[in-house]
Design an enzyme around this catalytic site. Structure first.
Site, PDB file in Angstrom:
ATOM      1  N   ARG A   1      89.450  96.521  61.134  1.00  0.00           N
ATOM      2  CA  ARG A   1      88.650  95.482  60.448  1.00  0.00           C
ATOM      3  C   ARG A   1      89.484  94.257  60.103  1.00  0.00           C
ATOM      4  O   ARG A   1      88.954  93.181  59.921  1.00  0.00           O
ATOM      5  CB  ARG A   1      87.981  96.038  59.203  1.00  0.00           C
ATOM      6  CG  ARG A   1      88.951  96.398  58.114  1.00  0.00           C
ATOM      7  CD  ARG A   1      88.248  96.845  56.852  1.00  0.00           C
ATOM      8  NE  ARG A   1      87.591  98.119  57.023  1.00  0.00           N
ATOM      9  CZ  ARG A   1      87.162  98.855  55.980  1.00  0.00           C
ATOM     10  NH1 ARG A   1      87.314  98.406  54.752  1.00  0.00           N
ATOM     11  NH2 ARG A   1      86.594 100.018  56.178  1.00  0.00           N
TER      12      ARG A   1
ATOM     13  N   GLU B   1     100.980 100.862  56.989  1.00  0.00           N
ATOM     14  CA  GLU B   1     100.028 101.794  56.373  1.00  0.00           C
ATOM     15  C   GLU B   1      99.084 102.299  57.448  1.00  0.00           C
ATOM     16  O   GLU B   1      98.612 101.521  58.290  1.00  0.00           O
ATOM     17  CB  GLU B   1      99.236 101.092  55.276  1.00  0.00           C
ATOM     18  CG  GLU B   1     100.058 100.821  54.041  1.00  0.00           C
ATOM     19  CD  GLU B   1      99.213 100.317  52.887  1.00  0.00           C
ATOM     20  OE1 GLU B   1      99.627 100.505  51.756  1.00  0.00           O
ATOM     21  OE2 GLU B   1      98.145  99.726  53.148  1.00  0.00           O
TER      22      GLU B   1
ATOM     23  N   HIS C   1      98.144  99.216  44.739  1.00  0.00           N
ATOM     24  CA  HIS C   1      96.687  99.093  44.913  1.00  0.00           C
ATOM     25  C   HIS C   1      96.060  98.472  43.670  1.00  0.00           C
ATOM     26  O   HIS C   1      96.202  98.964  42.569  1.00  0.00           O
ATOM     27  CB  HIS C   1      95.982 100.418  45.230  1.00  0.00           C
ATOM     28  CG  HIS C   1      94.659 100.167  45.906  1.00  0.00           C
ATOM     29  ND1 HIS C   1      94.549  99.977  47.267  1.00  0.00           N
ATOM     30  CD2 HIS C   1      93.417  99.961  45.407  1.00  0.00           C
ATOM     31  CE1 HIS C   1      93.296  99.719  47.574  1.00  0.00           C
ATOM     32  NE2 HIS C   1      92.589  99.691  46.474  1.00  0.00           N
TER      33      HIS C   1
ATOM     34  N   HIS D   1      94.825  90.865  54.247  1.00  0.00           N
ATOM     35  CA  HIS D   1      93.651  90.009  54.047  1.00  0.00           C
ATOM     36  C   HIS D   1      93.815  88.596  54.603  1.00  0.00           C
ATOM     37  O   HIS D   1      92.865  87.819  54.593  1.00  0.00           O
ATOM     38  CB  HIS D   1      93.216  90.073  52.580  1.00  0.00           C
ATOM     39  CG  HIS D   1      92.815  91.480  52.237  1.00  0.00           C
ATOM     40  ND1 HIS D   1      91.842  92.157  52.940  1.00  0.00           N
ATOM     41  CD2 HIS D   1      93.326  92.369  51.348  1.00  0.00           C
ATOM     42  CE1 HIS D   1      91.739  93.398  52.472  1.00  0.00           C
ATOM     43  NE2 HIS D   1      92.635  93.542  51.511  1.00  0.00           N
TER      44      HIS D   1
ATOM     45  N   ARG E   1      93.976  99.792  60.231  1.00  0.00           N
ATOM     46  CA  ARG E   1      92.857 100.724  60.033  1.00  0.00           C
ATOM     47  C   ARG E   1      92.293 101.184  61.370  1.00  0.00           C
ATOM     48  O   ARG E   1      92.301 100.430  62.350  1.00  0.00           O
ATOM     49  CB  ARG E   1      91.747 100.059  59.213  1.00  0.00           C
ATOM     50  CG  ARG E   1      92.005 100.072  57.725  1.00  0.00           C
ATOM     51  CD  ARG E   1      90.824  99.475  56.974  1.00  0.00           C
ATOM     52  NE  ARG E   1      90.991  99.636  55.539  1.00  0.00           N
ATOM     53  CZ  ARG E   1      90.537 100.673  54.833  1.00  0.00           C
ATOM     54  NH1 ARG E   1      89.848 101.627  55.420  1.00  0.00           N
ATOM     55  NH2 ARG E   1      90.741 100.732  53.536  1.00  0.00           N
TER      56      ARG E   1
ATOM     57  N   HIS F   1      98.183  97.340  57.047  1.00  0.00           N
ATOM     58  CA  HIS F   1      97.408  98.572  57.223  1.00  0.00           C
ATOM     59  C   HIS F   1      96.605  98.455  58.514  1.00  0.00           C
ATOM     60  O   HIS F   1      95.654  97.669  58.585  1.00  0.00           O
ATOM     61  CB  HIS F   1      96.492  98.714  56.000  1.00  0.00           C
ATOM     62  CG  HIS F   1      95.697  99.982  55.946  1.00  0.00           C
ATOM     63  ND1 HIS F   1      94.977 100.343  54.833  1.00  0.00           N
ATOM     64  CD2 HIS F   1      95.507 100.978  56.842  1.00  0.00           C
ATOM     65  CE1 HIS F   1      94.375 101.502  55.054  1.00  0.00           C
ATOM     66  NE2 HIS F   1      94.668 101.900  56.279  1.00  0.00           N
TER      67      HIS F   1
ATOM     68  N   ASN G   1     101.423  92.911  50.984  1.00  0.00           N
ATOM     69  CA  ASN G   1     100.453  93.392  51.970  1.00  0.00           C
ATOM     70  C   ASN G   1      99.667  92.195  52.508  1.00  0.00           C
ATOM     71  O   ASN G   1      99.008  91.475  51.742  1.00  0.00           O
ATOM     72  CB  ASN G   1      99.520  94.407  51.292  1.00  0.00           C
ATOM     73  CG  ASN G   1      98.529  95.002  52.281  1.00  0.00           C
ATOM     74  OD1 ASN G   1      97.994  94.309  53.131  1.00  0.00           O
ATOM     75  ND2 ASN G   1      98.283  96.294  52.151  1.00  0.00           N
TER      76      ASN G   1
ATOM     77  N   GLU H   1     103.886 106.926  47.152  1.00  0.00           N
ATOM     78  CA  GLU H   1     103.342 105.688  46.574  1.00  0.00           C
ATOM     79  C   GLU H   1     102.189 106.093  45.681  1.00  0.00           C
ATOM     80  O   GLU H   1     101.172 106.633  46.155  1.00  0.00           O
ATOM     81  CB  GLU H   1     102.879 104.705  47.657  1.00  0.00           C
ATOM     82  CG  GLU H   1     102.287 103.441  47.022  1.00  0.00           C
ATOM     83  CD  GLU H   1     102.141 102.274  47.978  1.00  0.00           C
ATOM     84  OE1 GLU H   1     103.048 102.048  48.805  1.00  0.00           O
ATOM     85  OE2 GLU H   1     101.104 101.571  47.887  1.00  0.00           O
TER      86      GLU H   1
ATOM     87  N   THR I   1      90.724 101.463  50.116  1.00  0.00           N
ATOM     88  CA  THR I   1      91.178 102.835  49.888  1.00  0.00           C
ATOM     89  C   THR I   1      90.761 103.289  48.489  1.00  0.00           C
ATOM     90  O   THR I   1      91.099 102.643  47.500  1.00  0.00           O
ATOM     91  CB  THR I   1      92.714 102.901  50.033  1.00  0.00           C
ATOM     92  OG1 THR I   1      93.062 102.241  51.246  1.00  0.00           O
ATOM     93  CG2 THR I   1      93.195 104.331  50.077  1.00  0.00           C
TER      94      THR I   1
HETATM   95  C1  LIG Z   1      96.432 101.904  50.975  1.00  0.00           C
HETATM   96  C2  LIG Z   1      96.240 100.769  50.080  1.00  0.00           C
HETATM   97  O1  LIG Z   1      96.305 100.910  48.923  1.00  0.00           O
HETATM   98  C3  LIG Z   1      96.008  99.393  50.553  1.00  0.00           C
HETATM   99  O2  LIG Z   1      96.992  98.960  51.378  1.00  0.00           O
HETATM  100  C4  LIG Z   1      94.730  99.120  51.190  1.00  0.00           C
HETATM  101  O3  LIG Z   1      94.234 100.240  51.805  1.00  0.00           O
HETATM  102  C5  LIG Z   1      94.812  97.936  52.124  1.00  0.00           C
HETATM  103  O4  LIG Z   1      93.822  97.950  53.041  1.00  0.00           O
HETATM  104  P1  LIG Z   1      92.315  97.645  52.628  1.00  0.00           P
HETATM  105  O5  LIG Z   1      92.326  96.416  51.783  1.00  0.00           O
HETATM  106  O6  LIG Z   1      91.608  97.529  53.920  1.00  0.00           O
HETATM  107  O7  LIG Z   1      91.831  98.820  51.866  1.00  0.00           O
HETATM  108  N1  LIG Z   2      99.409 100.237  49.144  1.00  0.00           N
HETATM  109  C1  LIG Z   2      98.874  99.215  48.335  1.00  0.00           C
HETATM  110  C2  LIG Z   2      98.898  97.919  49.043  1.00  0.00           C
HETATM  111  O1  LIG Z   2      99.535  97.769  50.055  1.00  0.00           O
HETATM  112  C3  LIG Z   2      98.202  96.753  48.493  1.00  0.00           C
HETATM  113  O2  LIG Z   2      96.973  97.077  47.899  1.00  0.00           O
HETATM  114  P1  LIG Z   2      96.085  95.849  47.333  1.00  0.00           P
HETATM  115  O3  LIG Z   2      96.996  95.014  46.436  1.00  0.00           O
HETATM  116  O4  LIG Z   2      95.622  95.050  48.513  1.00  0.00           O
HETATM  117  O5  LIG Z   2      94.987  96.499  46.558  1.00  0.00           O
END
Ligand SMILES: CC(=O)[C@@H](O)[C@H](O)COP(=O)(O)O
Ligand SMILES: NCC(=O)COP(=O)(O)O
Length: 236
Positions: free
Chosen positions: A48, A69, A189, A9, A44, A42, A6, A150, A100
């Site tokens: 953000r 996402e 997550h 960030h 959003r 994701h 993911n 998931e 989340t």
């Molecule tokens: C849905 C999830 O578990 C994550 O991908 C998370 O929501 C990533 O986005 P944030 O870090 O903005 O919450």
């Molecule tokens: N769905 C979870 C994700 O994509 C990553 O979550 P995180 O490792 O950023 O908390």
């Protein structure tokens, strides 16, 4: 077991200063070379971190397994129908949350979720429901035609001691039930190098999505090494 990285960030750092860098798209080839199978981002509702141009750029990368996402809103469903990523993961979203906080309520919002799954599946997108490891939510995800669940590992990641052991048992039971129902099982997550091995030990889990810890580790050791270290833990 697949690893989805993911990259939200990376965009968080860019948005903090309103610069053009760092570019989340530049992370794709590094993550894949280091052992990732897919990229998760994701979009959003409040934009953000990931912006529309980011998700459009990711969707345009030939052959990339993109997992988008998104909240279950008409706006997001329409964007996903247009961009047709390989996969999407429907998640609950609150504007005021830092991240989340839990899974979707598929039971309570059955018809709204079913309509979104139907539209996205018709567009050729594999749909995943981000849910807590609760039997009713898993069964409801199956009923509405989702291909994947998931399982939300955020509580497991935050708890310690007996509470963490209980949550891990719930994840194990949830993964087994989901697989028995014919669903593909993903998890994610809050996963870190320390808490990932126990999730890897769940035989039904086929994919992990990990973001925050990888990008945090990348500050100190570089993105390639950060991804490679998670891949190594998963292989072990
Ligand atoms: C849905 C999830 O578990 C994550 O991908 C998370 O929501 C990533 O986005 P944030 O870090 O903005 O919450
Ligand atoms: N769905 C979870 C994700 O994509 C990553 O979550 P995180 O490792 O950023 O908390």
């Amino acid at each position: 077991m697949h690893l989805g990285v993911n990259i939200d960030h990376i965009a968080t750092i860019r948005q903090a200063r309103g610069t053009a860098y760092p570019d989340p798209l530049a992370a794709v080839s590094i993550c894949l070379a280091a052992g990732a199978n897919s990229i998760t981002a994701h979009l959003r509702e409040d934009r953000r971190h990931i912006q529309d141009r980011d998700i459009e750029g990711l969707a345009a990368i030939d052959g990339l397994h993109l997992n988008m996402e998104m909240g279950v809103t008409d706006e997001m469903v329409a964007i996903c129908e247009r961009l047709k990523p390989k996969a999407c993961c429907l998640v609950p979203e609150k504007r005021e949350e830092l991240t989340t906080e839990g899974g979707l309520d598929v039971v309570g919002q059955h018809s709204r979720m079913a309509a979104a799954v139907e539209r996205l599946s018709a567009a050729g997108v594999r749909v995943s429901m981000f849910i807590d490891p609760v039997a009713e939510q898993i069964r409801a995800s199956r009923e509405i035609g989702a291909a994947v669940v998931e399982l939300h590992t955020g509580h497991y990641a935050n708890y310690q001691g007996a509470a963490q052991v209980r949550e891990l048992a719930a994840l194990a039971d949830g993964a087994k039930l989901a697989a028995d129902l014919g669903l593909l099982v993903h998890a994610g997550h809050g996963l870190t190098l320390e808490n990932t091995p126990a999730i890897c030990a769940l035989p039904e889990v086929e994919e992990l999505n990990i973001g925050h810890a990888i990008i945090a580790d990348a500050i100190f050791k570089g993105l390639h090494q950060a991804v490679a270290d998670f891949r190594a833990v998963m292989i072990r």
